[in-house]
Design a protein around this motif. Structure first.
Motif, short mmCIF file in Angstrom:
data_model
loop_
_atom_site.label_atom_id
_atom_site.label_comp_id
_atom_site.label_asym_id
_atom_site.label_seq_id
_atom_site.Cartn_x
_atom_site.Cartn_y
_atom_site.Cartn_z
N ASP A 137 -13.95 -17.91 19.85
CA ASP A 137 -12.58 -17.57 20.23
C ASP A 137 -11.89 -16.86 19.07
OD1 ASP A 137 -10.40 -19.44 18.87
OD2 ASP A 137 -12.14 -20.71 19.29
N THR A 167 -15.95 -11.72 19.53
CA THR A 167 -14.96 -12.70 19.98
C THR A 167 -14.68 -12.49 21.46
OG1 THR A 167 -13.08 -11.28 19.39
CG2 THR A 167 -13.88 -12.81 17.70
N THR A 216 -12.60 -14.56 25.12
CA THR A 216 -11.76 -15.64 25.64
C THR A 216 -12.03 -15.77 27.13
OG1 THR A 216 -9.52 -16.52 25.76
CG2 THR A 216 -9.77 -14.17 26.15
N PHE A 273 -9.35 -20.99 28.15
CA PHE A 273 -9.20 -21.07 26.70
C PHE A 273 -8.00 -20.27 26.22
CE2 PHE A 273 -14.06 -21.41 26.89
CZ PHE A 273 -14.00 -22.80 26.99
N ILE A 283 -5.92 -23.34 23.04
CA ILE A 283 -7.10 -24.10 22.62
C ILE A 283 -6.69 -25.28 21.75
CG2 ILE A 283 -9.27 -24.02 21.37
CD1 ILE A 283 -9.44 -21.06 22.06
N ASN A 287 -3.91 -17.24 23.94
CA ASN A 287 -4.94 -16.20 23.87
C ASN A 287 -5.00 -15.37 25.14
OD1 ASN A 287 -5.92 -16.80 21.28
ND2 ASN A 287 -7.17 -18.46 22.06
#
Length: 795
Positions: A141, A172, A174, A178, A181, A352
């Protein structure tokens, strides 16, 4: 109407000070509405689009382990569109510097198209099912990657199944689950340095965790209109042989629940705060226009005699309030849009969402203008009804004085001791009771908002002090990679620098009572534990009972259980078959964060039919040897995570830095509101009493004495408002926290309404500041009075 339009603009120019003050209040209200409504709308659209594009699961099912073939049976259930199986497990991360972290290793099937909870790649590339070189590839993440300085190509090492597994960072990513988190509900805020999400191909996770052909989670997407409860029950029946550990719908998924709660709070604030400002602005306009109609009786009578109708004149005076509303909305639109951008950036630091919709919200702008114009028009029409009572012939002579009774203070002996200026001030206030009430209400709200803007700082300061200094007496809390025998703690307790060690046993359980159930963390501690203090909801210290458990407040409320009731515990530890036990509730424990129930170490072991097992320990360490102890703990392979109380406190304090941004903005808004109220009241009082004040000057009163007379009137009203505003602010704080506690999102949190004396002092000083600033602007006009012009007879 051209003549009336010219007259209206002349009125605006002649009262520009009051006009600008009221416009500022409207501007702030519209600015708050546009900023918060735009932010809430943008975040909601971003969330919905992300959920839809990546097929966010409608229901989650956790099991001990099940064969992948069970997915075909689940997809055959009526109402199930798609079922995705995966493996998810928290594993220790071994960093190069020896620090420990925890990764939630989550598997994803390849190809991923059409699967539930698919990934959004942010940087780098998607992991390969069979990577070159043999080392498994993961996506992490973005918050964890940023906090730990990871870039594509780096290697991270996790410990699983008694061995270390190197993982290559491919980039990375997501997922809808998430967005926010945190490890669990008790964590409250993200800790990206020590907890992150590792996403890897399913076949690679099978090898790492030695779960070939197995899954421990099933994500289900249901058809629109399907009966979710029936679908969930059918899936649970299918998964029953494999050890159902937990199941919950999308709205109870931790990230989704917290995000939804934040958006709901934002939407409520977008309605509540502007309502205060626009309501106060409407009251000010009502008083201003009512006074304007009275002072222009002669002009109104003349215009009626010339043929202007009641409707024309009412619209003329109501037009003043409409112009205020239009100018306020116009002035508040651009700052509102800019503030929305700033709010979005703040939310982006915590959530995110890969693509946050930004820019201007036409809907918020249109609603802002309609709201402002509507409030102004309503206030103007109601206030201008006095036009109907003006008769042309009667308006040519002065209005008859109103009958006003004695001030109630005149009956007291104190009245005879007051000087003439105090008596005049009290009588003036008595003659203008409605205007006094409006001023009082405005100041009360302004000071109350100052209290509310600063109380959140007090609340968090109190919670941090209580949580980290009073409740938690340990220096380190360590978790092991798996349950150990209590005797194995000797290696930890003998470390040089460890002063005291207290074992703990934590086990996830499901607590049942009268047909209701709630998942909970059961923590067992020694009967004489001193590093973790427990409190009742009344603030009374609680001791661990010899028999029974202390139930958390949130779980007790959901189950309807209390002291003396017997609850059944279903173990969800995932070690062997499910175990059941019964315990009596000995008390209800109050904690600020989390849903944890407490019992003795022995009873916690009996709940899972084990003996003398521990999953972690609380350590008290010699302050001079903290670094040494921490380094030695990092070298122990059986230690999964090391939580430093001081580091956690520092991180928590740093994360809350954004709060001061909102405190400053709210305080500024409150001061603007209070200034506008006091300034308008002072201007109206001065304008009405020019003749009286000029007469006093001619009689020999100095400018200072006349100014003191006006100042006394203002102080009697405004200082009373300050005094009432302080407890009113406390009331608003209580109401705000009560509203939060009713939300399911915050059900596991206990917020204490704490307002320190310094907040009351600062709020009172803020009230005195805007009162003084407004009065100074008005009182300087006393020295500019043209005595000859003011005293001319105009009858």
């Amino acid at each position: 109407m051209r003549v009336l339009t010219k007259k209206l603009w002349r009125t605006v120019r002649s009262t520009r000070g009051q006009f600008l003050a009221v416009t500022a209040v409207v501007m702030v209200g519209i600015m708050v509405y546009i900023s918060m409504a735009t932010t809430a709308g943008n975040m909601t659209r971003s969330k919905d689009a992300f959920y839809r594009e990546h097929n966010f699961a409608d229901h989650y099912f956790h099991v001990i382990k099940a064969p992948q073939g069970v997915l075909r049976r689940i997809e055959a259930v009526p109402g199930v569109v798609k079922a995705t199986g995966r493996i998810q497990k928290d594993v220790p991360v071994i960093k190069d510097n020896g620090d420990r972290a925890t990764a939630r290793l989550t598997s994803y099937p390849l190809p991923m198209a059409g699967e539930v909870n698919s990934l959004r790649l942010l940087t780098g590339r998607l992991f390969a099912k069979y990577p070159e070189g043999g080392a498994a590839e993961v996506l992490v993440d973005p918050k964890y990657a940023e906090a730990n300085g990871l870039v594509p190509g780096d290697t991270v090492t996790v410990a699983a199944e008694g061995r270390q597994a190197p993982l290559t960072v491919a980039g990375t990513a997501t997922s809808p689950e998430f967005i926010y988190i945190i490890k669990d509900a008790a964590s409250f805020i993200p800790e990206p340095e020590t907890f992150g999400i590792f996403m890897a191909p399913h076949n690679q996770v099978e090898q790492i965790l030695n779960l070939s052909g197995q899954i421990n989670q099933v994500l289900v997407k249901t058809a629109p209109g399907a009966d979710d409860k029936k679908v969930a029950a059918a899936v649970k029946d299918i998964l029953a042989p494999y050890g159902n550990l937990a199941d919950y719908p999308q709205k109870e998924q931790l990230s989704a629940s917290i995000l939804e709660g934040e958006l709901n709070q934002l939407a409520v604030s977008a309605f509540f705060l502007p309502s205060i400002f626009l309501g106060i602005a409407a009251l000010i306009e009502f008083v201003m226009l009512g006074r304007m109609v009275k002072t222009q009786r002669l002009q109104i009578g003349t215009m009626k005699a010339m043929g202007y109708g009641n409707l024309q004149l009412m619209l003329h005076y109501a037009g003043y309030a409409v112009i205020v509303g239009f100018c306020g909305a116009l002035a508040g639109s651009l700052p509102g849009v800019l503030l929305a951008s700033s709010f979005s950036q703040i939310y982006a630091t915590f959530f995110n969402l890969p693509e946050v919709v930004s820019g201007v919200s036409p809907q918020a702008l249109v609603y802002g203008f309609l709201l402002s114009l509507g409030v102004g028009a309503a206030a103007g029409i109601v206030a201008s009804r006095g036009v109907l009572a003006v008769r042309p012939a009667e308006s040519m002579r002065p209005e008859s004085p109103r009958k006003v009774g004695k001030v109630f203070v005149e009956k007291w002996a104190l009245w005879r001791r007051l000087d003439a200026t105090w008596k005049m001030s009290l009588r003036t206030i008595n003659r203008n009771r409605f205007r006094t009430a409006v001023t009082l209400v405005g100041v009360v709200f302004a000071v109350g908002m100052l209290v509310v803007s600063m109380f959140s700082r007090d609340m968090m300061t109190y919670m941090l002090d209580k949580q980290f200094y009073q409740d938690q007496r340990y220096d380190y809390f360590i978790h092991f990679t798996g349950p150990l025998r209590e005797a194995e703690l000797t290696a930890v307790s003998r470390l040089d620098g460890v002063v005291k060690t207290e074992p703990v046993f934590e086990a996830p359980v499901r607590i049942h009572y009268k047909g209701r159930s709630q998942e909970e963390l059961l923590m067992g501690m020694p009967p004489d534990a001193g590093m973790k203090r427990l409190w009742s909801d009344t603030g009374r210290p609680l001791a661990l009972p010899d028999e029974g458990l202390l139930l958390s407040r949130s779980t007790a409320a959901k189950l309807g259980a209390g002291p003396g009731d017997t609850v059944r515990l279903e173990s969800l530890l995932g070690l062997g078959p499910t175990r059941w036990s019964a315990l009596k509730v000995a008390g209800v424990v109050e904690e600020f964060v989390g849903g944890t129930s407490y019992t003795t170490l022995a009873q916690a072991n009996r709940a899972v039919q084990e003996s003398r097992l521990v999953t972690g320990a609380m350590l008290k360490v010699d302050p001079g040897r903290s670094a040494q102890v921490e380094a030695e703990l990092k070298e122990m392979t059986g230690v999964a995570s090391i939580m430093s109380r001081q580091k956690l406190l520092d991180g928590f304090t740093e994360q809350l830095g954004y709060m001061y941004y909102f405190v400053v903005i709210m305080a500024m808004f409150a001061i603007v509101l209070g200034f506008a109220i006091v300034y308008n009241a002072s201007v109206m009082s001065f304008a009405e009493r020019k003749r009286e004040l000029a007469s006093l000057r001619v009689m020999g009163f100095t400018v200072g004495e006349v100014s003191g007379l006006l100042l006394k009137e203002n102080l009697l009203q405004t200082l009373t408002g300050v005094a009432l505003g302080l407890p009113f602010g406390r009331f608003l704080a209580d109401a705000y926290i009560s509203a939060m506690m009713q939300s399911e999102t915050y059900a596991v949190y206990s917020f204490a309404v704490v307002v320190y004396p310094v907040t009351y002092v600062l709020s009172a000083l803020g009230g005195i500041f805007f009162i003084t600033a407004a009065c100074r602007l008005v009182l300087k006009n006393v020295g500019k009075l043209d005595l000859v012009e003011v005293l001319k007879t105009r009858d």
